[in-house]
Each structure stands twice: as structure tokens, then as C-alpha cells.
Design a protein around this motif. Structure first.
Motif, short mmCIF file in Angstrom:
data_model
loop_
_atom_site.label_atom_id
_atom_site.label_comp_id
_atom_site.label_asym_id
_atom_site.label_seq_id
_atom_site.Cartn_x
_atom_site.Cartn_y
_atom_site.Cartn_z
N THR A 39 0.82 -1.22 0.00
CA THR A 39 0.00 0.00 0.00
C THR A 39 0.85 1.27 0.00
O THR A 39 0.49 2.27 -0.60
CB THR A 39 -0.92 0.00 1.24
N LEU A 40 1.99 1.22 0.70
CA LEU A 40 2.83 2.41 0.82
C LEU A 40 3.83 2.55 -0.33
O LEU A 40 4.72 3.37 -0.30
CB LEU A 40 3.57 2.40 2.15
N ALA B 75 7.92 -7.84 -13.20
CA ALA B 75 9.02 -6.90 -13.51
C ALA B 75 9.67 -6.39 -12.22
O ALA B 75 10.89 -6.28 -12.13
CB ALA B 75 8.49 -5.72 -14.33
N LEU B 76 8.83 -6.10 -11.21
CA LEU B 76 9.37 -5.63 -9.93
C LEU B 76 10.18 -6.73 -9.23
O LEU B 76 11.21 -6.45 -8.62
CB LEU B 76 8.22 -5.17 -9.01
N LEU C 71 9.67 3.37 -4.82
CA LEU C 71 8.98 3.57 -6.08
C LEU C 71 7.48 3.59 -5.82
O LEU C 71 6.98 2.75 -5.07
CB LEU C 71 9.30 2.42 -7.07
N PRO C 72 6.73 4.54 -6.42
CA PRO C 72 5.28 4.56 -6.19
C PRO C 72 4.56 3.47 -7.00
O PRO C 72 5.04 3.05 -8.04
CB PRO C 72 4.88 5.95 -6.69
N PRO D 7 0.37 -4.88 -7.49
CA PRO D 7 0.42 -4.45 -8.89
C PRO D 7 -0.18 -5.49 -9.85
O PRO D 7 -0.39 -6.65 -9.48
CB PRO D 7 1.93 -4.31 -9.16
N GLU D 8 -0.45 -5.04 -11.09
CA GLU D 8 -0.91 -5.97 -12.13
C GLU D 8 0.18 -7.02 -12.39
O GLU D 8 1.36 -6.81 -12.10
CB GLU D 8 -1.21 -5.20 -13.43
#
Length: 270
Positions: A58-59, A82-83, A68-69, A75-76
Motif C-alpha cells: 500500500t505504501l 518486472a518488480l 517507487l510509487p 500491482p498488475e
């Protein structure tokens, strides 16, 4: 040709990035409340033990020392793989992330394999999406299968957690503040000088006694889960114990503000 391309995005991207989750010690945390704090405590314990770790939640995303936002808690599928690949590139060996019920239902974690998945609790939320508590519970329960995880860590003080612990087919590690038959349980928690003095015991006879700065009963739940997660992922209790007194609260989650004043000041987003 497939009628449901969403289910293939994760596995295809995982293949493209050489299956990063298979190379990481990864932990996924799900449940209504406590995901952010529990995941953050796991990352802190790993980092304080000298294990380079990343956090997705969430953060935002923390990889090593970089922030990184992100647009979502989870995430999708393609961004997630990728992350995970970036986590490896930056020299991290471990990854902890929050896994939302939406993400499980929408196949965003397809292609992920966690060493440990954890369940905090289930309270009324997201019923605009899931329509019923049973559907909401089932969405969470779908993470606790061999496709996604090797071990489950479950808070059995929560009624849905107790139900989940009985139906899961992968190995289960239970945690409790009240039930001494759990694999990890809280033997003592007393507040002295604004800190908890906690004693956590395991079924195998191990125990740790340390100071813990995050107040509130639910933070004891979060701590128990974090200890069980990192231990299930391979960290010894001695190493875990040495980090407990150094753990800090998460920004905006009953966050203590100390500027030398004579009163207690807390920031809580909820």
C-alpha cells in the motif's frame, strides 16, 4: 487462443523475466487488516538481520534503499513480475508483499510462487466487489494452495483464520495471542515505560523475550505473524530476537511522534 487472457499474463511475464519468484525468498501477506504493518515488520526483521529485502504494498515499493510509487496494493501481473526481476537485479534475495483479495481474484499473482503466505484476519470490507463474506473469504483462501505457496502462516484468533487453517492442504503454521496450542503464541505482553515487554513461545520449545515499541493489541498479532513468517522462511529465532526492540512503526499507522514532549503523540490514518 484463450477466453481469459488475464490468467496467462503472469506466467508469460514470469517466463520472460526467467521466473524471478523462483529465485527469491518471497512472502505474501493477505487479510483485511494488518497487511501493511505485518509486511513492513517482515522487511525490517530481514534488513536488520543483514538480509537485503524488497517490499511491495500500500505504501509503494521499497527495493533496497529506493522507493517507487505504485497505483495499487498489489500491482498488475506483468508489473509484479518486472518488480520481482528488479528486486534480484538490485541484489536483494528476499521479497515481502501485500496480496489483496482483488489481486487474487483478478489473477494478478498468477506466476508467483511464495515460500510463505500469511493470513491476518477477515472483517467486513470490499463487499461492493465480492458481494458476500463467503465470496470474500474464498478469494483469500485461493492463495493458500500449492500453486502459490509452500507454507501457510495463519492467525487462528480470527474465526475465518481458524476455518482456513482447517481446510488448507499445504503445511500450516498457526499463531495466536490466546491459544497456547498454536505453533507460535504470546506468553506475555506487558506495557512498561511506553513499550511492550513481550514473550513469544513456539510449540517446539523456543522462546524470545524482548521490548516491542508498537502499541495496540493488533500490533501484537502483526508481530506474531511477522516472527512466524521470517522463521518459516528460514531465519533463526536468535536472529529474529535481536531485531524486535529495533522495529519501528509504519508511517501513519499509530505512528509515535517523539519530540521530547511530556505527553504521548500518535498519528493514525484510520
Amino acid at each position: 487462443i484463450t477466453p481469459d487472457p488475464r490468467k496467462l499474463i503472469g506466467p508469460i511475464t514470469a517466463w520472460l523475466y526467467s521466473h524471478p519468484f523462483e529465485q527469491l525468498v518471497a512472502a505474501g501477506v493477505t487479510g483485511t487488516n494488518g497487511k501493511t504493518t505485518t509486511a513492513n515488520l517482515v522487511k525490517q526483521i530481514w534488513q536488520l538481520s543483514g538480509v537485503q529485502s524488497a517490499l511491495i504494498g500500500t505504501l509503494g515499493v521499497q527495493i533496497g534503499g529506493e522507493n517507487l510509487p505504485t497505483a495499487r496494493t498489489t500491482p498488475e501481473a506483468d508489473e509484479l513480475q518486472a518488480l520481482a526481476a528488479t528486486t534480484l537485479e538490485k541484489g536483494c534475495t528476499n521479497l515481502v508483499m501485500e496480496v489483496s483479495s482483488h489481486a487474487i481474484d483478478q489473477s494478478r499473482v498468477k506466476g508467483c510462487r511464495y515460500k510463505v503466505v500469511a493470513f491476518t484476519n477477515l472483517t467486513q470490507d470490499h463487499l461492493d466487489y465480492h458481494l458476500s463474506m463467503e465470496n470474500y473469504f474464498q478469494a483469500k483462501a485461493n492463495l493458500f494452495v500449492t500453486e502459490y505457496a509452500k507454507v501457510a502462516v495463519i492467525n487462528i484468533d480470527d474465526s475465518y483464520g481458524k476455518k482456513l487453517s482447517k481446510q488448507v492442504k499445504i503445511p500450516v503454521v498457526t499463531v495466536s495471542r490466546k491459544d497456547s496450542t498454536a505453533d507460535w503464541y504470546l506468553a506475555k505482553a506487558e506495557i512498561k515505560n511506553g513499550l511492550y515487554q513481550v514473550e513469544i513461545k513456539s510449540k517446539s520449545g523456543e522462546s524470545l523475550s524482548e521490548n516491542f515499541a508498537l502499541l495496540g493489541d493488533y500490533n501484537l498479532d502483526n508481530l506474531l505473524l511477522a516472527v512466524a513468517i521470517v522463521n518459516s522462511a528460514g531465519l533463526s529465532l536468535d536472529k529474529i530476537a535481536s531485531t524486535i526492540s529495533k522495529l519501528q512503526s509504519v508511517p501513519g499507522r499509530l505512528e509515535s511522534v517523539n519530540a521530547g514532549q511530556k505527553f504521548t503523540a500518535l498519528v493514525d490514518y484510520a
